[in-house]
Write a protein that holds these residues in place. Structure first.
Motif, PDB file in Angstrom:
ATOM      1  N   LEU A 171      10.757  37.926  51.635  1.00 34.39           N
ATOM      2  CA  LEU A 171       9.710  38.858  51.826  1.00 34.39           C
ATOM      3  C   LEU A 171      10.293  40.296  51.919  1.00 34.39           C
ATOM      4  O   LEU A 171       9.777  41.182  51.151  1.00 34.39           O
ATOM      5  CB  LEU A 171       8.892  38.893  53.465  1.00 34.39           C
ATOM      6  N   GLY A 172      11.722  40.295  52.316  1.00 32.55           N
ATOM      7  CA  GLY A 172      12.230  41.585  52.254  1.00 32.55           C
ATOM      8  C   GLY A 172      12.608  42.232  50.761  1.00 32.55           C
ATOM      9  O   GLY A 172      12.287  43.229  50.297  1.00 32.55           O
ATOM     10  N   VAL A 173      13.255  41.207  50.187  1.00 31.16           N
ATOM     11  CA  VAL A 173      13.633  41.222  48.736  1.00 31.16           C
ATOM     12  C   VAL A 173      12.441  41.582  47.876  1.00 31.16           C
ATOM     13  O   VAL A 173      12.420  42.287  47.031  1.00 31.16           O
ATOM     14  CB  VAL A 173      14.493  40.278  48.134  1.00 31.16           C
TER      15      VAL A 173
ATOM     16  N   GLU B  25       9.091  44.810  44.414  1.00 25.19           N
ATOM     17  CA  GLU B  25       7.794  45.430  43.888  1.00 25.19           C
ATOM     18  C   GLU B  25       7.896  46.827  44.142  1.00 25.19           C
ATOM     19  O   GLU B  25       7.105  47.624  43.063  1.00 25.19           O
ATOM     20  CB  GLU B  25       6.617  44.744  44.880  1.00 25.19           C
ATOM     21  N   SER B  26       8.415  47.389  45.070  1.00 26.77           N
ATOM     22  CA  SER B  26       8.422  48.863  45.267  1.00 26.77           C
ATOM     23  C   SER B  26       9.417  49.603  44.286  1.00 26.77           C
ATOM     24  O   SER B  26       8.851  50.466  43.530  1.00 26.77           O
ATOM     25  CB  SER B  26       9.026  49.290  46.605  1.00 26.77           C
TER      26      SER B  26
ATOM     27  N   LEU C  29       5.679  49.442  42.002  1.00 23.13           N
ATOM     28  CA  LEU C  29       4.290  49.412  42.805  1.00 23.13           C
ATOM     29  C   LEU C  29       4.525  49.706  44.299  1.00 23.13           C
ATOM     30  O   LEU C  29       4.737  48.537  45.103  1.00 23.13           O
ATOM     31  CB  LEU C  29       4.027  48.047  42.518  1.00 23.13           C
ATOM     32  N   TYR C  30       4.707  50.832  44.695  1.00 23.46           N
ATOM     33  CA  TYR C  30       4.898  51.146  45.936  1.00 23.46           C
ATOM     34  C   TYR C  30       3.778  50.785  46.836  1.00 23.46           C
ATOM     35  O   TYR C  30       4.212  50.534  48.246  1.00 23.46           O
ATOM     36  CB  TYR C  30       5.148  52.860  46.011  1.00 23.46           C
ATOM     37  N   GLY C  31       2.491  50.685  46.593  1.00 18.56           N
ATOM     38  CA  GLY C  31       1.480  50.306  47.369  1.00 18.56           C
ATOM     39  C   GLY C  31       1.603  48.933  47.692  1.00 18.56           C
ATOM     40  O   GLY C  31       1.533  48.476  48.879  1.00 18.56           O
TER      41      GLY C  31
ATOM     42  N   GLY D 116       4.208  46.785  47.592  1.00 13.61           N
ATOM     43  CA  GLY D 116       5.743  46.742  48.192  1.00 13.61           C
ATOM     44  C   GLY D 116       5.390  47.161  49.676  1.00 13.61           C
ATOM     45  O   GLY D 116       5.799  46.436  50.662  1.00 13.61           O
ATOM     46  N   SER D 117       4.569  48.175  50.078  1.00 11.68           N
ATOM     47  CA  SER D 117       4.208  48.669  51.447  1.00 11.68           C
ATOM     48  C   SER D 117       3.546  47.551  51.998  1.00 11.68           C
ATOM     49  O   SER D 117       3.811  47.334  53.149  1.00 11.68           O
ATOM     50  CB  SER D 117       3.797  49.836  51.268  1.00 11.68           C
ATOM     51  N   ALA D 118       2.652  46.702  51.245  1.00  7.88           N
ATOM     52  CA  ALA D 118       1.656  45.764  52.018  1.00  7.88           C
ATOM     53  C   ALA D 118       2.412  44.852  52.224  1.00  7.88           C
ATOM     54  O   ALA D 118       2.270  44.109  53.399  1.00  7.88           O
ATOM     55  CB  ALA D 118       0.732  45.408  50.869  1.00  7.88           C
ATOM     56  N   ILE D 119       3.641  44.319  51.656  1.00  5.12           N
ATOM     57  CA  ILE D 119       4.430  43.344  51.670  1.00  5.12           C
ATOM     58  C   ILE D 119       5.280  43.599  52.965  1.00  5.12           C
ATOM     59  O   ILE D 119       5.375  42.748  53.875  1.00  5.12           O
ATOM     60  CB  ILE D 119       5.188  42.844  50.680  1.00  5.12           C
ATOM     61  N   ALA D 120       5.651  44.630  53.164  1.00  2.82           N
ATOM     62  CA  ALA D 120       6.638  45.255  54.439  1.00  2.82           C
ATOM     63  C   ALA D 120       5.674  45.007  55.570  1.00  2.82           C
ATOM     64  O   ALA D 120       6.023  44.556  56.621  1.00  2.82           O
ATOM     65  CB  ALA D 120       7.224  46.654  54.097  1.00  2.82           C
ATOM     66  N   VAL D 121       4.230  45.644  55.627  1.00  2.00           N
ATOM     67  CA  VAL D 121       3.598  45.466  56.497  1.00  2.00           C
ATOM     68  C   VAL D 121       3.277  44.089  57.135  1.00  2.00           C
ATOM     69  O   VAL D 121       3.293  43.681  58.210  1.00  2.00           O
ATOM     70  CB  VAL D 121       2.288  45.954  56.262  1.00  2.00           C
TER      71      VAL D 121
END
Length: 324
Positions: free
Chosen positions: A279-281, A286-287, A292-294, A296-301
């Motif tokens: 998930l981290g990578v 993605e970011s 795709l920053y949005g 990538g942020s959703a994956i981090a959440v």
């Protein structure tokens, strides 16, 4: 006349009683606010360093935020679209999530087992040897994750690594005939060894400190009752250091679920080999690789929520055991 004089006296007494009551209340408020005043600098620091970035990530996760939005400084809110796309992506359920969860569970278990065994060994040594051995294992913990990862990459280099050269000299496998990092299982076996190697010293030293708090009389009483070493460990040691083990398990779980450096720096771990993504990578790729920053942020959440759920479940199970 007496009734007239008694009324002011009663009023004065009532006023004095109220004043005496206000003083303890004021003191209680002062005593209650003192801890918060002491914690205020730390809470403000956490809010600046953790809370605001978390709010920012949450805000980005509900946007279709790309490089053009970053340059223009505008927003493009799309609601929960990023979350729906991620949760409906077979790549999440078939590759990323199994890699993340399976890798973290194996690392936590091995780190705890190795750390406890080393702590028991250190506890059996004399003061001088214990100090030397503790200092030696702390060197592994002091080595930066980047340096340690490159050491493991060199050890398992398919052509010139120590492992490949040794196997070649023994006639087991020709050097360069097989790439350890191209295979999903071999890749994560190396990553697991790397994470456990850097994680067990903290567990060992922490558990060692906890072992010093267990009264020796309990061991003597258990020995008089005929309990062997394994029984004493199960009935005396584990209950005595249970709070410390709980903290170590929670910290190890958080660290191992969000492992990034040890995966990203290995050959193929930077996203070129999608079979080894966690998930981290995936969030980073993605970011910053895809822009795709949005997303990538959703994956981090989602990773943060996964960690919170695991921590809450574990803490609730511990509290239920204590109540029993």
């Amino acid at each position: 006349m007496s009734a007239a004089t008694s009324t002011p006296k009663n009023a004065a007494n009532a006023t004095g009683t109220l004043e005496r009551r206000r003083v303890p209340v004021r003191r209680r408020l002062q005593r209650g606010s003192a801890p918060w005043l002491l914690l205020a600098p730390g809470l403000v620091t956490l809010a600046v360093l953790l809370l605001w970035p978390l709010v920012r990530v949450l805000n980005l996760s509900i946007q279709d935020y790309r490089l053009r939005n970053l340059i223009r400084g505008d927003s493009n809110y799309t609601g929960l679209t990023n979350y729906r796309e991620i949760l409906s992506d077979p790549f999440l359920w078939g590759t990323v999530l199994p890699n993340t969860v399976g890798f973290a569970i194996v690392c936590v278990v091995l780190t705890m087992v190795v750390g406890i065994v080393v702590a028991l060994f250190l506890n059996s040594l004399g003061t001088w040897w214990r100090s030397i051995c503790t200092t030696a294992i702390m060197v592994a913990w002091a080595v930066p994750a980047i340096t340690g990862t490159y050491v493991f990459v060199w050890l398992f280099d398919p052509l010139n690594g120590l492992v490949a050269s040794t196997l070649d000299q023994l006639g087991i496998m020709e050097a360069g005939s097989w790439n350890w990092f191209a295979n999903r299982w071999a890749f994560y076996a190396i990553a697991t060894a790397n994470v456990v190697y850097h994680g067990f010293p903290f567990i060992a030293v922490t558990v060692l400190a906890g072992l010093g708090t267990v009264p020796k009389e309990l061991y003597e009483a258990a020995a008089l009752d005929g309990a062997g070493p394994l029984s004493r460990f199960r009935s005396v040691t584990i209950p005595g250091i249970r709070p410390i083990l709980a903290v170590c398990i929670i910290l190890s779980t958080i660290w191992d679920f969000k492992v990034f450096t040890q995966i990203y720096l290995m050959p193929g771990g930077n996203g070129t080999n999608r079979d080894v993504m966690n998930l981290g990578v995936w969030s980073y790729s993605e970011s910053f690789a895809q822009g795709l920053y949005g997303r990538g942020s959703a994956i981090a959440v989602l990773l943060t929520l996964l960690l919170l759920v695991i921590s809450v479940i574990y803490m609730r199970s511990l509290m239920k055991e204590d109540e029993l």
